[in-house]
Design a protein around this motif. Structure first.
Motif, PDB file in Angstrom:
ATOM      1  N   SER A 127       0.835  -1.212   0.000  1.00 37.47           N
ATOM      2  CA  SER A 127       0.000   0.000   0.000  1.00 37.47           C
ATOM      3  C   SER A 127       0.867   1.258   0.000  1.00 37.47           C
ATOM      4  O   SER A 127       0.543   2.241  -0.676  1.00 37.47           O
ATOM      5  CB  SER A 127      -0.920  -0.005   1.214  1.00 37.47           C
ATOM      6  OG  SER A 127      -0.175  -0.061   2.420  1.00 37.47           O
ATOM      7  N   ASP A 128       2.003   1.229   0.752  1.00 38.97           N
ATOM      8  CA  ASP A 128       2.850   2.429   0.806  1.00 38.97           C
ATOM      9  C   ASP A 128       3.473   2.720  -0.560  1.00 38.97           C
ATOM     10  O   ASP A 128       3.609   3.882  -0.948  1.00 38.97           O
ATOM     11  CB  ASP A 128       3.943   2.304   1.881  1.00 38.97           C
ATOM     12  CG  ASP A 128       4.680   0.969   1.840  1.00 38.97           C
ATOM     13  OD1 ASP A 128       4.410   0.161   0.925  1.00 38.97           O
ATOM     14  OD2 ASP A 128       5.509   0.725   2.729  1.00 38.97           O
ATOM     15  N   LEU A 129       3.821   1.660  -1.303  1.00 39.73           N
ATOM     16  CA  LEU A 129       4.360   1.883  -2.650  1.00 39.73           C
ATOM     17  C   LEU A 129       3.267   2.410  -3.588  1.00 39.73           C
ATOM     18  O   LEU A 129       3.518   3.286  -4.411  1.00 39.73           O
ATOM     19  CB  LEU A 129       4.956   0.589  -3.204  1.00 39.73           C
ATOM     20  CG  LEU A 129       5.494   0.660  -4.637  1.00 39.73           C
ATOM     21  CD1 LEU A 129       6.582   1.721  -4.752  1.00 39.73           C
ATOM     22  CD2 LEU A 129       6.029  -0.699  -5.086  1.00 39.73           C
ATOM     23  N   TYR A 130       2.057   1.881  -3.449  1.00 39.64           N
ATOM     24  CA  TYR A 130       0.950   2.343  -4.298  1.00 39.64           C
ATOM     25  C   TYR A 130       0.722   3.842  -4.114  1.00 39.64           C
ATOM     26  O   TYR A 130       0.623   4.595  -5.101  1.00 39.64           O
ATOM     27  CB  TYR A 130      -0.333   1.580  -3.963  1.00 39.64           C
ATOM     28  CG  TYR A 130      -1.567   2.207  -4.575  1.00 39.64           C
ATOM     29  CD1 TYR A 130      -1.791   2.155  -5.952  1.00 39.64           C
ATOM     30  CD2 TYR A 130      -2.488   2.897  -3.773  1.00 39.64           C
ATOM     31  CE1 TYR A 130      -2.912   2.753  -6.521  1.00 39.64           C
ATOM     32  CE2 TYR A 130      -3.601   3.494  -4.335  1.00 39.64           C
ATOM     33  CZ  TYR A 130      -3.816   3.421  -5.699  1.00 39.64           C
ATOM     34  OH  TYR A 130      -4.906   4.026  -6.260  1.00 39.64           O
ATOM     35  N   TYR A 131       0.661   4.303  -2.865  1.00 39.64           N
ATOM     36  CA  TYR A 131       0.412   5.724  -2.624  1.00 39.64           C
ATOM     37  C   TYR A 131       1.591   6.590  -3.071  1.00 39.64           C
ATOM     38  O   TYR A 131       1.410   7.744  -3.458  1.00 39.64           O
ATOM     39  CB  TYR A 131       0.097   5.951  -1.142  1.00 39.64           C
ATOM     40  CG  TYR A 131      -1.215   5.316  -0.728  1.00 39.64           C
ATOM     41  CD1 TYR A 131      -2.399   5.683  -1.353  1.00 39.64           C
ATOM     42  CD2 TYR A 131      -1.264   4.320   0.245  1.00 39.64           C
ATOM     43  CE1 TYR A 131      -3.613   5.092  -1.007  1.00 39.64           C
ATOM     44  CE2 TYR A 131      -2.467   3.717   0.606  1.00 39.64           C
ATOM     45  CZ  TYR A 131      -3.631   4.107  -0.025  1.00 39.64           C
ATOM     46  OH  TYR A 131      -4.818   3.517   0.316  1.00 39.64           O
ATOM     47  N   ARG A 132       2.802   6.003  -3.018  1.00 43.67           N
ATOM     48  CA  ARG A 132       3.983   6.758  -3.468  1.00 43.67           C
ATOM     49  C   ARG A 132       4.012   6.881  -4.992  1.00 43.67           C
ATOM     50  O   ARG A 132       4.483   7.876  -5.537  1.00 43.67           O
ATOM     51  CB  ARG A 132       5.260   6.058  -2.959  1.00 43.67           C
ATOM     52  CG  ARG A 132       6.531   6.878  -3.164  1.00 43.67           C
ATOM     53  CD  ARG A 132       6.479   8.169  -2.362  1.00 43.67           C
ATOM     54  NE  ARG A 132       7.593   9.052  -2.665  1.00 43.67           N
ATOM     55  CZ  ARG A 132       7.649   9.849  -3.735  1.00 43.67           C
ATOM     56  NH1 ARG A 132       6.661   9.872  -4.600  1.00 43.67           N
ATOM     57  NH2 ARG A 132       8.686  10.632  -3.935  1.00 43.67           N
ATOM     58  N   LEU A 133       3.487   5.865  -5.690  1.00 45.38           N
ATOM     59  CA  LEU A 133       3.438   5.905  -7.151  1.00 45.38           C
ATOM     60  C   LEU A 133       2.270   6.743  -7.662  1.00 45.38           C
ATOM     61  O   LEU A 133       2.359   7.393  -8.701  1.00 45.38           O
ATOM     62  CB  LEU A 133       3.307   4.485  -7.717  1.00 45.38           C
ATOM     63  CG  LEU A 133       4.531   3.577  -7.641  1.00 45.38           C
ATOM     64  CD1 LEU A 133       4.148   2.153  -8.018  1.00 45.38           C
ATOM     65  CD2 LEU A 133       5.646   4.080  -8.555  1.00 45.38           C
ATOM     66  N   ASN A 134       1.179   6.732  -6.901  1.00 42.57           N
ATOM     67  CA  ASN A 134      -0.069   7.353  -7.359  1.00 42.57           C
ATOM     68  C   ASN A 134      -0.108   8.856  -7.064  1.00 42.57           C
ATOM     69  O   ASN A 134      -1.145   9.403  -6.709  1.00 42.57           O
ATOM     70  CB  ASN A 134      -1.259   6.648  -6.693  1.00 42.57           C
ATOM     71  CG  ASN A 134      -2.562   6.916  -7.426  1.00 42.57           C
ATOM     72  OD1 ASN A 134      -2.576   6.984  -8.646  1.00 42.57           O
ATOM     73  ND2 ASN A 134      -3.641   7.065  -6.686  1.00 42.57           N
ATOM     74  N   VAL A 135       1.024   9.520  -7.248  1.00 36.63           N
ATOM     75  CA  VAL A 135       1.086  10.971  -7.011  1.00 36.63           C
ATOM     76  C   VAL A 135       0.236  11.701  -8.050  1.00 36.63           C
ATOM     77  O   VAL A 135      -0.546  12.587  -7.743  1.00 36.63           O
ATOM     78  CB  VAL A 135       2.549  11.465  -7.084  1.00 36.63           C
ATOM     79  CG1 VAL A 135       2.604  12.987  -6.960  1.00 36.63           C
ATOM     80  CG2 VAL A 135       3.383  10.819  -5.983  1.00 36.63           C
ATOM     81  N   TYR A 136       0.396  11.293  -9.316  1.00 39.19           N
ATOM     82  CA  TYR A 136      -0.329  11.945 -10.405  1.00 39.19           C
ATOM     83  C   TYR A 136      -0.866  10.858 -11.331  1.00 39.19           C
ATOM     84  O   TYR A 136      -0.183  10.402 -12.248  1.00 39.19           O
ATOM     85  CB  TYR A 136       0.601  12.895 -11.167  1.00 39.19           C
ATOM     86  CG  TYR A 136      -0.119  13.812 -12.129  1.00 39.19           C
ATOM     87  CD1 TYR A 136      -0.569  15.061 -11.723  1.00 39.19           C
ATOM     88  CD2 TYR A 136      -0.345  13.432 -13.454  1.00 39.19           C
ATOM     89  CE1 TYR A 136      -1.229  15.912 -12.606  1.00 39.19           C
ATOM     90  CE2 TYR A 136      -1.004  14.272 -14.348  1.00 39.19           C
ATOM     91  CZ  TYR A 136      -1.444  15.514 -13.912  1.00 39.19           C
ATOM     92  OH  TYR A 136      -2.087  16.354 -14.786  1.00 39.19           O
ATOM     93  N   PRO A 137      -2.103  10.402 -11.095  1.00 37.43           N
ATOM     94  CA  PRO A 137      -2.656   9.317 -11.922  1.00 37.43           C
ATOM     95  C   PRO A 137      -3.181   9.832 -13.257  1.00 37.43           C
ATOM     96  O   PRO A 137      -3.778  10.913 -13.334  1.00 37.43           O
ATOM     97  CB  PRO A 137      -3.801   8.781 -11.051  1.00 37.43           C
ATOM     98  CG  PRO A 137      -4.215   9.939 -10.203  1.00 37.43           C
ATOM     99  CD  PRO A 137      -2.998  10.794  -9.989  1.00 37.43           C
ATOM    100  N   ILE A 138      -2.954   9.045 -14.311  1.00 33.16           N
ATOM    101  CA  ILE A 138      -3.519   9.357 -15.635  1.00 33.16           C
ATOM    102  C   ILE A 138      -4.282   8.118 -16.111  1.00 33.16           C
ATOM    103  O   ILE A 138      -3.672   7.108 -16.486  1.00 33.16           O
ATOM    104  CB  ILE A 138      -2.423   9.728 -16.651  1.00 33.16           C
ATOM    105  CG1 ILE A 138      -1.682  10.990 -16.219  1.00 33.16           C
ATOM    106  CG2 ILE A 138      -3.024   9.914 -18.046  1.00 33.16           C
ATOM    107  CD1 ILE A 138      -0.604  11.448 -17.181  1.00 33.16           C
TER     108      ILE A 138
END
Length: 530
Positions: free
Chosen positions: A372-383
């Motif tokens: 989950s922590d990696l998901y939120y770190r990647l999902n800074v700017y979703p397209i």
């Protein structure tokens, strides 16, 4: 008179012995001075030094004066062993550093006194080596070096041996430093070659790229206009981007557009498909490895993150990244630093990360397959990318673009599509999206007998079952229908596959064939049990 003659003879013998020792020392130093690699160093140790010093193991340890740990630079009995660090104050290394004379160790009595020693000491003791000695070599440029020799029988090490060892001590330190400098030089050359190759590839890409639509993306529908706006907003920044959408929607094209509109557009974007690299190689692919880090690591490898320094790295199929590596990727995103496999130092990296997935990462998080922590770190700017069925007004434009592209490549003069084919393409669901459309156009060109494509074969579309209304029409591939049918039969048989009451009998298939089909379709026990 005889007494004087005897004394003269003794003196002459001593002088001749010392002269032989000096010649031997010069010979060994000359050979060591020419060694610029560990392989060449090993050749000198295995021949000249082994013959003269009669050791059973030879360990060269080294550290920096400011460090609290030391490394094994070379070990005669484990030449391919991974570099490992040990604490300086371990009762061996520090004792030798603090003593100007040769330090003698009785391995049995020393090891009996303490419970833990470096593993290379324990290993030689387990082999039956009874004695060891350590010599502090002269320091070179703040490098502290200690040479350990181990013996099954220390009688083989004589006073003459000790004098020879002292005579070559300075050259041993110089040679070790020369080899380290040579290895660093080769590492820099390897990095420069990679940078040069990347630059050449980037120039080639720039030369061969024909800009179509919005930075290579074809389509002018409202859904795509929204995507273009998102790209333009995020491109100038260094923010991490997560692109998600069904397979074949053009995630890599979007990543390229972001990179091409960024301040590092002149540099090559590094691409990694996380699903196409074997699990045991992906860490090395991303972060690199040192020479000798593991079996088969014969050269230094610069990882993709280092290659993307001051540029962009595109991590496609990020949902396929193994859990054990997700934590390391999180560290790269947070700390902006990596560690090569087998390396002991951290390397700062400045690479903008763009990730893409066709999976629902939130679902993967809920099912403990994605951190989950990696998901939120990647999902800074979703397209989010729309499926082709949600941008049907682009189908005609895309079809004609692919028609022109593949007609030239195949060498057939095809001018367009019949109205019937265009209507059919617009009505089709395209579960494979733009990639499927392109493949269908290419296939139709190959089969076309006239200048206009008048026929196109589409996959069979099935209606959803039971309560699905006409407005809820959902296209299914043959694979999806087959999977649902097998699941229904297996559930009806209470999970039994083989035997008289098994699903294989009802489906008229051998049990092994049914099991193989279920594996290919991704049907697992939890889907039909419980």
């Amino acid at each position: 008179m005889e007494k004087q003659t005897d004394q003269t003879a003794i003196m002459m013998n001593r002088l001749q012995e010392r002269e032989r020792e000096q010649m031997l020392i010069l010979s060994i130093c000359s050979a060591l001075a020419q060694a610029l690699t560990k392989e060449e160093f090993n050749a000198v140790v295995s021949s000249l030094l082994k013959e003269e010093l009669q050791f059973d193991d030879f360990v060269f340890a080294s550290s920096n004066q400011e460090e609290t740990e030391y490394q094994i630079f070379y070990q005669f009995s484990h030449k391919q062993a991974n570099l490992k660090c040990y604490v300086v104050n371990d009762g061996f290394f520090n004792v030798c550093l603090d003593d100007a004379d040769t330090v003698i160790f009785d391995l049995k009595s020393v090891l009996d006194k303490k419970s833990s020693f470096p593993d290379y000491i324990n290993n030689v003791q387990n082999k039956g080596f009874k004695n060891g000695l350590g010599v502090c070599l002269p320091a070179i440029k703040e490098n502290q070096n200690v040479l350990f020799l181990f013996f099954k029988n220390a009688v083989t090490f004589t006073r003459e041996s000790n004098r020879v060892l002292r005579g070559i001590a300075m050259q041993l330190s110089i040679t070790a430093r020369n080899i380290k400098i040579s290895e660093e030089y080769e590492s820099k050359i390897a990095e420069l070659k990679i940078l040069k190759r990347n630059l050449a590839e980037k120039k080639l890409e720039t030369t061969n790229t024909k800009t179509e639509g919005f930075h290579g993306i074809v389509g002018s529908s409202n859904a795509m206009q929204d995507v273009y706006e998102l790209i333009e907003q995020v491109a100038p920044s260094q923010s991490t981007v997560l692109i998600f959408g069904e397979t074949g929607t053009g995630k890599e094209l979007v990543a390229s557009a972001i990179h091409n509109l960024s301040s590092v557009s002149t540099k090559r974007m590094i691409k990694v498909n996380c699903a196409s690299i074997p699990v045991n190689l992906i860490e090395s692919e991303l972060f690199g490895h040192e020479k000798g880090a593991f079996t088969g690591a014969v050269d230094l490898r610069i990882g993709k993150f280092e290659q993307a320094e001051n540029s962009t790295i595109f991590l496609d199929e990020i949902g396929e990244l193994p859990l054990e590596l997700q934590g390391k990727l999180l560290r790269v995103l947070q700390e902006k630093e990596i560690e090569r496999i087998g390396g002991k130092t951290t390397i700062k990296v400045n690479a903008r990360v763009i990730a893409a997935t066709n999976k629902s990462l939130l679902k993967e998080v809920a099912e403990d397959r994605f951190r989950s922590d990696l998901y939120y770190r990647l999902n800074v700017y979703p397209i989010p990318l729309p499926a082709l069925r949600d941008r049907r007004e682009d189908i005609a434009v895309l079809s004609n673009f692919f028609l022109e592209k593949h007609s030239i490549k195949i060498g057939k003069k095809i001018t367009g599509f019949s109205k019937k084919v265009l209507n059919s393409m617009t009505a089709n669901a395209w579960p494979g999206n733009v990639r499927e459309l392109e493949n269908m156009v290419e296939r139709s060109i190959l089969f076309a007998k006239e200048e206009v494509i008048k026929e196109m074969s589409f996959p069979v579309i099935f209606m959803a079952e039971s309560k699905t209304t006409e407005s809820e029409f959902y296209p299914k591939t043959l694979q999806e229908v087959e999977k649902e049918h097998i699941l229904r039969v297996v559930k009806k048989c209470n999970g039994r596959i083989s035997g008289p009451q098994g699903a294989a009998v009802l489906l008229d298939l051998p049990g092994t064939t049914l099991i193989s089909k279920m594996q290919k379709l991704g049907i697992k026990k939890e889907h039909f049990l419980g």
